[in-house]
Design an enzyme around this catalytic site. Structure first.
Site, PDB file in Angstrom:
ATOM      1  N   ASP A   1       0.880  -1.162   0.000  1.00 43.52           N
ATOM      2  CA  ASP A   1       0.000   0.000   0.000  1.00 43.52           C
ATOM      3  C   ASP A   1       0.926   1.223   0.000  1.00 43.52           C
ATOM      4  O   ASP A   1       2.121   1.099   0.298  1.00 43.52           O
ATOM      5  CB  ASP A   1      -0.880  -0.040   1.256  1.00 43.52           C
ATOM      6  CG  ASP A   1      -1.701   1.214   1.423  1.00 43.52           C
ATOM      7  OD1 ASP A   1      -2.326   1.652   0.441  1.00 43.52           O
ATOM      8  OD2 ASP A   1      -1.720   1.777   2.543  1.00 43.52           O
ATOM      9  N   LEU A   2       0.416   2.392  -0.338  1.00 44.09           N
ATOM     10  CA  LEU A   2       1.271   3.593  -0.398  1.00 44.09           C
ATOM     11  C   LEU A   2       1.113   4.482   0.840  1.00 44.09           C
ATOM     12  O   LEU A   2       2.022   4.597   1.668  1.00 44.09           O
ATOM     13  CB  LEU A   2       0.938   4.392  -1.664  1.00 44.09           C
ATOM     14  CG  LEU A   2       1.666   5.719  -1.826  1.00 44.09           C
ATOM     15  CD1 LEU A   2       3.157   5.517  -2.035  1.00 44.09           C
ATOM     16  CD2 LEU A   2       1.085   6.512  -3.005  1.00 44.09           C
ATOM     17  N   ASP A   3      -0.077   5.100   0.946  1.00 45.90           N
ATOM     18  CA  ASP A   3      -0.309   6.073   2.017  1.00 45.90           C
ATOM     19  C   ASP A   3      -0.271   5.390   3.384  1.00 45.90           C
ATOM     20  O   ASP A   3      -1.052   4.474   3.637  1.00 45.90           O
ATOM     21  CB  ASP A   3      -1.681   6.746   1.828  1.00 45.90           C
ATOM     22  CG  ASP A   3      -1.748   7.569   0.548  1.00 45.90           C
ATOM     23  OD1 ASP A   3      -0.834   8.366   0.310  1.00 45.90           O
ATOM     24  OD2 ASP A   3      -2.720   7.405  -0.213  1.00 45.90           O
TER      25      ASP A   3
ATOM     26  N   THR B   1       1.516  10.228   4.139  1.00 39.50           N
ATOM     27  CA  THR B   1       0.707  11.256   3.478  1.00 39.50           C
ATOM     28  C   THR B   1      -0.624  11.493   4.200  1.00 39.50           C
ATOM     29  O   THR B   1      -1.333  12.435   3.856  1.00 39.50           O
ATOM     30  CB  THR B   1       0.413  10.842   2.016  1.00 39.50           C
ATOM     31  OG1 THR B   1       0.239   9.437   2.006  1.00 39.50           O
ATOM     32  CG2 THR B   1       1.532  11.239   1.086  1.00 39.50           C
TER      33      THR B   1
ATOM     34  N   LYS C   1      -8.646   6.308   6.368  1.00 42.64           N
ATOM     35  CA  LYS C   1      -7.460   5.593   5.888  1.00 42.64           C
ATOM     36  C   LYS C   1      -7.840   4.440   4.962  1.00 42.64           C
ATOM     37  O   LYS C   1      -8.677   3.613   5.326  1.00 42.64           O
ATOM     38  CB  LYS C   1      -6.628   5.072   7.060  1.00 42.64           C
ATOM     39  CG  LYS C   1      -5.823   6.166   7.722  1.00 42.64           C
ATOM     40  CD  LYS C   1      -4.858   5.605   8.738  1.00 42.64           C
ATOM     41  CE  LYS C   1      -4.102   6.745   9.403  1.00 42.64           C
ATOM     42  NZ  LYS C   1      -3.327   6.266  10.550  1.00 42.64           N
ATOM     43  N   GLY C   2      -7.218   4.404   3.801  1.00 41.62           N
ATOM     44  CA  GLY C   2      -7.452   3.322   2.846  1.00 41.62           C
ATOM     45  C   GLY C   2      -8.734   3.482   2.042  1.00 41.62           C
ATOM     46  O   GLY C   2      -9.014   2.714   1.138  1.00 41.62           O
ATOM     47  N   VAL C   3      -9.499   4.508   2.389  1.00 37.69           N
ATOM     48  CA  VAL C   3     -10.817   4.724   1.778  1.00 37.69           C
ATOM     49  C   VAL C   3     -10.674   5.673   0.578  1.00 37.69           C
ATOM     50  O   VAL C   3      -9.871   6.597   0.606  1.00 37.69           O
ATOM     51  CB  VAL C   3     -11.749   5.321   2.869  1.00 37.69           C
ATOM     52  CG1 VAL C   3     -13.027   5.847   2.294  1.00 37.69           C
ATOM     53  CG2 VAL C   3     -12.009   4.285   3.945  1.00 37.69           C
TER      54      VAL C   3
ATOM     55  N   ARG D   1     -11.323   8.591  -2.352  1.00 34.72           N
ATOM     56  CA  ARG D   1     -11.570  10.033  -2.193  1.00 34.72           C
ATOM     57  C   ARG D   1     -13.065  10.326  -2.061  1.00 34.72           C
ATOM     58  O   ARG D   1     -13.493  11.062  -1.164  1.00 34.72           O
ATOM     59  CB  ARG D   1     -10.979  10.779  -3.397  1.00 34.72           C
ATOM     60  CG  ARG D   1     -10.749  12.251  -3.131  1.00 34.72           C
ATOM     61  CD  ARG D   1     -10.206  12.939  -4.380  1.00 34.72           C
ATOM     62  NE  ARG D   1      -9.012  12.299  -4.887  1.00 34.72           N
ATOM     63  CZ  ARG D   1      -8.483  12.534  -6.086  1.00 34.72           C
ATOM     64  NH1 ARG D   1      -9.038  13.413  -6.899  1.00 34.72           N
ATOM     65  NH2 ARG D   1      -7.394  11.905  -6.484  1.00 34.72           N
TER      66      ARG D   1
ATOM     67  N   SER E   1      -2.629   0.589  -4.332  1.00 38.81           N
ATOM     68  CA  SER E   1      -3.102   1.757  -3.573  1.00 38.81           C
ATOM     69  C   SER E   1      -4.447   2.258  -4.085  1.00 38.81           C
ATOM     70  O   SER E   1      -4.749   2.142  -5.267  1.00 38.81           O
ATOM     71  CB  SER E   1      -2.070   2.880  -3.710  1.00 38.81           C
ATOM     72  OG  SER E   1      -2.598   4.104  -3.273  1.00 38.81           O
ATOM     73  N   ALA E   2      -5.228   2.844  -3.182  1.00 43.05           N
ATOM     74  CA  ALA E   2      -6.511   3.444  -3.571  1.00 43.05           C
ATOM     75  C   ALA E   2      -6.312   4.822  -4.188  1.00 43.05           C
ATOM     76  O   ALA E   2      -7.227   5.382  -4.798  1.00 43.05           O
ATOM     77  CB  ALA E   2      -7.398   3.576  -2.338  1.00 43.05           C
ATOM     78  N   SER E   3      -5.109   5.362  -4.045  1.00 42.35           N
ATOM     79  CA  SER E   3      -4.875   6.744  -4.473  1.00 42.35           C
ATOM     80  C   SER E   3      -4.756   6.902  -5.983  1.00 42.35           C
ATOM     81  O   SER E   3      -4.160   6.079  -6.661  1.00 42.35           O
ATOM     82  CB  SER E   3      -3.590   7.263  -3.823  1.00 42.35           C
ATOM     83  OG  SER E   3      -3.293   8.541  -4.336  1.00 42.35           O
ATOM     84  N   LYS E   4      -5.313   8.019  -6.462  1.00 42.07           N
ATOM     85  CA  LYS E   4      -5.156   8.359  -7.873  1.00 42.07           C
ATOM     86  C   LYS E   4      -3.892   9.199  -8.066  1.00 42.07           C
ATOM     87  O   LYS E   4      -3.566   9.591  -9.174  1.00 42.07           O
ATOM     88  CB  LYS E   4      -6.390   9.120  -8.363  1.00 42.07           C
ATOM     89  CG  LYS E   4      -7.631   8.239  -8.354  1.00 42.07           C
ATOM     90  CD  LYS E   4      -8.820   8.905  -9.002  1.00 42.07           C
ATOM     91  CE  LYS E   4      -9.952   7.896  -9.115  1.00 42.07           C
ATOM     92  NZ  LYS E   4     -11.170   8.446  -9.650  1.00 42.07           N
ATOM     93  N   ASN E   5      -3.217   9.489  -6.956  1.00 40.76           N
ATOM     94  CA  ASN E   5      -1.991  10.297  -7.017  1.00 40.76           C
ATOM     95  C   ASN E   5      -0.747   9.446  -6.783  1.00 40.76           C
ATOM     96  O   ASN E   5       0.322   9.991  -6.485  1.00 40.76           O
ATOM     97  CB  ASN E   5      -2.050  11.406  -5.954  1.00 40.76           C
ATOM     98  CG  ASN E   5      -3.184  12.379  -6.205  1.00 40.76           C
ATOM     99  OD1 ASN E   5      -3.250  13.012  -7.259  1.00 40.76           O
ATOM    100  ND2 ASN E   5      -4.099  12.504  -5.246  1.00 40.76           N
TER     101      ASN E   5
ATOM    102  N   LYS F   1     -10.986  -0.864  -1.615  1.00 35.18           N
ATOM    103  CA  LYS F   1     -10.773  -1.701  -0.432  1.00 35.18           C
ATOM    104  C   LYS F   1     -11.920  -1.443   0.546  1.00 35.18           C
ATOM    105  O   LYS F   1     -12.352  -0.302   0.640  1.00 35.18           O
ATOM    106  CB  LYS F   1      -9.447  -1.331   0.256  1.00 35.18           C
ATOM    107  CG  LYS F   1      -8.212  -1.500  -0.632  1.00 35.18           C
ATOM    108  CD  LYS F   1      -6.989  -0.859   0.031  1.00 35.18           C
ATOM    109  CE  LYS F   1      -5.810  -0.827  -0.936  1.00 35.18           C
ATOM    110  NZ  LYS F   1      -4.631  -0.119  -0.412  1.00 35.18           N
TER     111      LYS F   1
ATOM    112  N   GLU G   1       0.061  -3.371   4.650  1.00 27.95           N
ATOM    113  CA  GLU G   1      -1.068  -2.429   4.759  1.00 27.95           C
ATOM    114  C   GLU G   1      -1.127  -1.745   6.119  1.00 27.95           C
ATOM    115  O   GLU G   1      -0.787  -2.351   7.129  1.00 27.95           O
ATOM    116  CB  GLU G   1      -2.383  -3.208   4.592  1.00 27.95           C
ATOM    117  CG  GLU G   1      -3.051  -3.048   3.260  1.00 27.95           C
ATOM    118  CD  GLU G   1      -3.608  -1.660   2.988  1.00 27.95           C
ATOM    119  OE1 GLU G   1      -3.708  -0.821   3.907  1.00 27.95           O
ATOM    120  OE2 GLU G   1      -3.962  -1.404   1.831  1.00 27.95           O
ATOM    121  N   ASP G   2      -1.590  -0.498   6.128  1.00 30.85           N
ATOM    122  CA  ASP G   2      -1.758   0.211   7.411  1.00 30.85           C
ATOM    123  C   ASP G   2      -3.234   0.443   7.742  1.00 30.85           C
ATOM    124  O   ASP G   2      -3.537   1.037   8.774  1.00 30.85           O
ATOM    125  CB  ASP G   2      -1.055   1.572   7.372  1.00 30.85           C
ATOM    126  CG  ASP G   2      -1.796   2.558   6.482  1.00 30.85           C
ATOM    127  OD1 ASP G   2      -2.152   2.180   5.348  1.00 30.85           O
ATOM    128  OD2 ASP G   2      -2.041   3.691   6.926  1.00 30.85           O
TER     129      ASP G   2
END
Ligand code: BG6
Ligand code: MG
Length: 218
Positions: A9-11, A17, A45-47, A49, A114-118, A145, A169-170
């Site tokens: 996972d990223l964030d 972040t 977290k993990g959710v 946007r 990751s769930a992030s688009k960034n 997720k 994962e966090d």
């Protein structure tokens, strides 16, 4: 030596972040007259946007139109990107580089889930994009997720089965996603929060080479 798929996972796992997401969401909440605390931020977290905005609106029992939602989502991301823009290698969380280097030296596939688009711009900013054999992020999947889609797609990209995949994962949603994919889940953070994980560590400095070798060869 065997080969496994190592999915990160990223964030909150590679970079912290969450503090930037919080600052940007707090300003959105303020404009909506909603009180949004650090504690509330844990739920985000993990959710995704969109889902994050819905959770904030629910907190304040506030209803807005779809058009307004789009405006707030844009505003949030624009502010978030100004923080991302200032990031560098120093924001990589402790122990992460040692683990990435060890996996690379041992020719293990490394994937981002990751769930992030960034995700890509962040990995570029902190200069580790080249470590990843593949990236699956919020732009690539339709189910967020705790749905396992992001991790299943990631494993497939490197031709590995779910049983041969390990997820770091966090977030609770992320651990649930890894578990329901049938992967080995490693919780990074508080064990009391991530108690559904197969293994728990406070951070990557606690992860030994012996543990990684055990995961590779199990
Ligand atoms: C997850 C974060 O990784 O990505 C969430 O934990 C965030 O807090 C989600 O909402 C989506 O990120 P982005 O960058 O696409 O807004
Ligand atoms: Mg995370």
């Amino acid at each position: 030596m065997k080969t496994k798929a190592f999915i990160f996972d990223l964030d909150g796992v590679i970079v912290d972040t969450a503090k930037y997401h919080f600052l940007a969401w707090q300003n959105v909440a303020k404009s909506l007259g909603i009180n949004f605390t650090h504690e509330d931020n844990e739920q985000l977290k993990g959710v995704s946007r969109v889902r994050s905005l819905e959770l904030i609106l629910a907190l304040g029992n506030v209803q807005i139109t779809d058009e307004q939602k789009q405006e707030y989502l844009l505003k949030k991301n624009e502010e978030y990107l100004t923080y991302i823009d200032k990031m560098d290698e120093s924001e990589i969380l402790p122990g992460v580089m040692d683990v990435l280097n060890f996996l690379k030296e041992n020719k293990q596939p490394i994937i981002l889930g990751s769930a992030s688009k960034n995700a890509r711009p962040i990995l570029e900013k902190v200069n580790i994009l080249h470590y990843f054999d593949d990236i699956v992020d919020g732009n690539d999947v339709s189910n967020a997720k705790p749905d396992p889609e992001v991790f299943l797609v990631g494993a497939k990209k490197v031709n590995q089965t779910a049983a041969n995949s390990i997820v770091f994962e966090d977030s609770v949603a992320g651990i649930q996603a890894a578990n329901s994919a049938g992967m080995t889940s490693v919780g990074i953070g508080e064990k009391s929060v991530l108690n559904e994980a197969d293994y728990n560590f406070n951070d990557f400095t606690e992860i030994s080479k012996d543990f990684l070798l055990k995961l590779i060869n199990q």
